[in-house]
Write a protein that holds these residues in place. Structure first.
Motif, PDB file in Angstrom:
ATOM      1  N   LEU A 223       0.806  -1.224   0.000  1.00  0.00           N
ATOM      2  CA  LEU A 223       0.000   0.000   0.000  1.00  0.00           C
ATOM      3  C   LEU A 223       0.839   1.274   0.000  1.00  0.00           C
ATOM      4  O   LEU A 223       0.323   2.355  -0.322  1.00  0.00           O
ATOM      5  CB  LEU A 223      -0.927   0.012   1.227  1.00  0.00           C
ATOM      6  CG  LEU A 223      -2.074  -0.995   1.215  1.00  0.00           C
ATOM      7  CD1 LEU A 223      -2.803  -0.976   2.561  1.00  0.00           C
ATOM      8  CD2 LEU A 223      -3.042  -0.691   0.082  1.00  0.00           C
ATOM      9  N   ALA A 224       2.109   1.167   0.359  1.00  0.00           N
ATOM     10  CA  ALA A 224       2.947   2.364   0.507  1.00  0.00           C
ATOM     11  C   ALA A 224       2.985   3.208  -0.767  1.00  0.00           C
ATOM     12  O   ALA A 224       3.127   4.433  -0.706  1.00  0.00           O
ATOM     13  CB  ALA A 224       4.362   1.958   0.921  1.00  0.00           C
ATOM     14  N   GLN A 225       2.830   2.562  -1.925  1.00  0.00           N
ATOM     15  CA  GLN A 225       2.892   3.287  -3.198  1.00  0.00           C
ATOM     16  C   GLN A 225       1.779   4.320  -3.338  1.00  0.00           C
ATOM     17  O   GLN A 225       1.904   5.266  -4.124  1.00  0.00           O
ATOM     18  CB  GLN A 225       2.783   2.284  -4.349  1.00  0.00           C
ATOM     19  CG  GLN A 225       1.474   1.513  -4.377  1.00  0.00           C
ATOM     20  CD  GLN A 225       1.434   0.427  -5.427  1.00  0.00           C
ATOM     21  OE1 GLN A 225       1.421   0.721  -6.617  1.00  0.00           O
ATOM     22  NE2 GLN A 225       1.421  -0.826  -4.993  1.00  0.00           N
ATOM     23  N   ASN A 226       0.685   4.150  -2.574  1.00  0.00           N
ATOM     24  CA  ASN A 226      -0.476   5.021  -2.733  1.00  0.00           C
ATOM     25  C   ASN A 226      -0.512   6.176  -1.734  1.00  0.00           C
ATOM     26  O   ASN A 226      -1.471   6.953  -1.735  1.00  0.00           O
ATOM     27  CB  ASN A 226      -1.773   4.218  -2.582  1.00  0.00           C
ATOM     28  CG  ASN A 226      -2.039   3.326  -3.782  1.00  0.00           C
ATOM     29  OD1 ASN A 226      -1.452   3.515  -4.843  1.00  0.00           O
ATOM     30  ND2 ASN A 226      -2.920   2.350  -3.619  1.00  0.00           N
ATOM     31  N   PHE A 227       0.533   6.295  -0.883  1.00  0.00           N
ATOM     32  CA  PHE A 227       0.502   7.297   0.173  1.00  0.00           C
ATOM     33  C   PHE A 227       1.824   8.052   0.265  1.00  0.00           C
ATOM     34  O   PHE A 227       2.871   7.547  -0.148  1.00  0.00           O
ATOM     35  CB  PHE A 227       0.194   6.634   1.527  1.00  0.00           C
ATOM     36  CG  PHE A 227      -1.183   6.022   1.597  1.00  0.00           C
ATOM     37  CD1 PHE A 227      -2.270   6.773   1.993  1.00  0.00           C
ATOM     38  CD2 PHE A 227      -1.381   4.694   1.233  1.00  0.00           C
ATOM     39  CE1 PHE A 227      -3.541   6.227   2.041  1.00  0.00           C
ATOM     40  CE2 PHE A 227      -2.635   4.128   1.274  1.00  0.00           C
ATOM     41  CZ  PHE A 227      -3.727   4.904   1.677  1.00  0.00           C
ATOM     42  N   ARG A 228       1.735   9.259   0.828  1.00  0.00           N
ATOM     43  CA  ARG A 228       2.938  10.049   1.059  1.00  0.00           C
ATOM     44  C   ARG A 228       3.836   9.353   2.067  1.00  0.00           C
ATOM     45  O   ARG A 228       5.031   9.161   1.847  1.00  0.00           O
ATOM     46  CB  ARG A 228       2.540  11.446   1.570  1.00  0.00           C
ATOM     47  CG  ARG A 228       3.702  12.425   1.736  1.00  0.00           C
ATOM     48  CD  ARG A 228       3.177  13.765   2.237  1.00  0.00           C
ATOM     49  NE  ARG A 228       2.701  13.659   3.615  1.00  0.00           N
ATOM     50  CZ  ARG A 228       3.376  14.111   4.679  1.00  0.00           C
ATOM     51  NH1 ARG A 228       4.552  14.677   4.523  1.00  0.00           N
ATOM     52  NH2 ARG A 228       2.867  13.983   5.880  1.00  0.00           N
ATOM     53  N   ASN A 250      12.043  -4.403  -0.638  1.00  0.00           N
ATOM     54  CA  ASN A 250      11.150  -3.873  -1.668  1.00  0.00           C
ATOM     55  C   ASN A 250      11.397  -2.391  -1.969  1.00  0.00           C
ATOM     56  O   ASN A 250      10.577  -1.755  -2.649  1.00  0.00           O
ATOM     57  CB  ASN A 250       9.698  -4.095  -1.241  1.00  0.00           C
ATOM     58  CG  ASN A 250       9.325  -5.563  -1.227  1.00  0.00           C
ATOM     59  OD1 ASN A 250       9.153  -6.187  -2.267  1.00  0.00           O
ATOM     60  ND2 ASN A 250       9.212  -6.137  -0.029  1.00  0.00           N
ATOM     61  N   ASN A 251      12.513  -1.871  -1.438  1.00  0.00           N
ATOM     62  CA  ASN A 251      12.917  -0.484  -1.712  1.00  0.00           C
ATOM     63  C   ASN A 251      11.828   0.515  -1.351  1.00  0.00           C
ATOM     64  O   ASN A 251      11.524   1.459  -2.098  1.00  0.00           O
ATOM     65  CB  ASN A 251      13.300  -0.322  -3.192  1.00  0.00           C
ATOM     66  CG  ASN A 251      14.468  -1.204  -3.581  1.00  0.00           C
ATOM     67  OD1 ASN A 251      15.498  -1.213  -2.911  1.00  0.00           O
ATOM     68  ND2 ASN A 251      14.315  -1.961  -4.662  1.00  0.00           N
TER      69      ASN A 251
END
Length: 361
Positions: A223-228, A250-251
């Motif tokens: 989910l990190a890709q969708n948030f600041r 996963n960088n």
């Protein structure tokens, strides 16, 4: 069981979950099916000794009747191959078979496996030497295997106590370290569908994400890709360590894990207690408009439900729809269900995994 029989069972689950969510004006369910066999990535068997023979057994939970299990179609193909290869090798060495009462298997889509041998005896250097020989023989058969011995107050790892899973999610491969005897999602293919659904639900999100009960970072990494920024909590130390590895592997550069329970984090946010584990972490730097929760079967406690209500968007994954509905009685006073899903993590049982996205009214 054939495909039609599986589909009929899944339809019954869908009907039941739809009825449970109906009082909350939930939209139509998105239903995510499981493969009909070889879907379970972990399995536990008791070991039955009969003269010179030994074999896997399982018990009927209702009748307590014992069943011999030579193959288990719901378990991963890798578990089934290992079951056939392992027992003949154990039978050859008295030190490995003596007082062995249980075998646990943990596998991955990346074809790695942990075999945990549980004993009613102390494990000594002779056992370690025999277990090392067993590992070599299994590797010669083509297995990427870790062997772990467990007894009272003993845990012996010949190499390591984890495997690294690789999950394909929306065309990208994610690495997830999974630690023996720690929680992991049992159905890898359905887990991929859960992650894809959660990512889709949070597309174009504003602000930051708070996640409670993050485990090894299964959801937060994807989910990190969708948030600041993402702030996640987890109490189990092995899971926290695995999550930290997964962040690096996963960088991910916008995810921070705090070792706290959801209840402790709620106390910290409400100013009830101060925690040394929060030293150096500026909670005010996070602008969390979305919260993600995947609680245990008991659901969210009353204080955490109130905390969750402070967020504009709530993504809730539940392994117990009844406690989910209990929480929804409060959450739906301030929020409405925008999306709902059924994930068939546990085919051929009555259990379902449910997901709901709630937005503030």
């Amino acid at each position: 069981m054939n495909k039609q029989q599986y589909d009929d069972l899944l339809a019954k689950k869908s009907k039941k979950l739809t009825a449970l969510l109906a009082p909350f004006d939930a939209p139509a369910l998105s239903v995510f099916a499981s493969p009909i066999q070889h879907f379970r990535m972990r399995a536990e068997f008791r070991v039955w000794h009969e003269q010179d023979d030994l074999y896997h057994i399982m018990f009927d939970q209702k009748t307590k009747r014992r069943y011999r299990v030579d193959q288990l179609p719901i378990a991963s193909a890798l578990i089934n191959r290992m079951m056939l290869s392992l027992l003949p090798l154990l039978k050859e060495q008295d030190i490995l078979r003596h007082r062995l009462f249980q075998i646990d298997y943990l596998t991955t889509l990346s074809e790695q496996i942990i075999v945990s041998l549980l004993y009613h005896k102390n494990l000594d250097d002779d056992w370690v030497a025999a277990a090392k020989q067993l590992k070599v023989r299994l590797e010669n058969k083509g297995f990427s295997v870790q062997i772990i011995g467990r007894a009272a107050k003993q845990k012996i790892c010949l190499d390591r106590d984890y495997v690294d899973e690789i999950l394909p999610i929306n065309g990208k491969n994610y690495v997830y370290r999974q630690v023996e005897n720690s929680f992991t999602q049992p159905n890898a293919m359905v887990n991929c569908q859960m992650l894809q659904w959660a990512v889709d639900c949070t597309q174009n999100s504003q602000g930051d994400l708070l996640e409670l009960y993050c485990g090894n970072g299964n959801f937060s990494v994807a989910l990190a890709q969708n948030f600041r920024k993402v702030l996640a909590t987890e109490i189990a130390k092995p899971s926290v360590n695995a999550a930290q590895f997964n962040i690096v592997a996963n960088n991910i550069d916008n995810l921070q894990i705090i070792r706290m329970s959801a209840e402790e984090f709620t106390q910290a946010m409400n100013g009830v207690r101060e925690f040394k584990r929060l030293k150096g972490i500026d909670l005010k730097a996070y602008q969390c408009n979305t919260i993600f929760v995947d609680p245990p079967r008991a659901g969210l406690d009353a204080d955490t439900v109130q905390l969750v209500q402070h967020y504009d968007r709530i993504l809730y994954i539940s392994c117990n729809p009844h406690t989910l509905c209990s929480n929804l009685q409060t959450l739906c006073q301030t929020h409405r269900i925008e999306r709902a899903a059924l994930f068939d993590q546990f085919p051929y049982t009555e259990h379902v995994e449910a997901g709901v996205l709630l937005v503030r009214k």
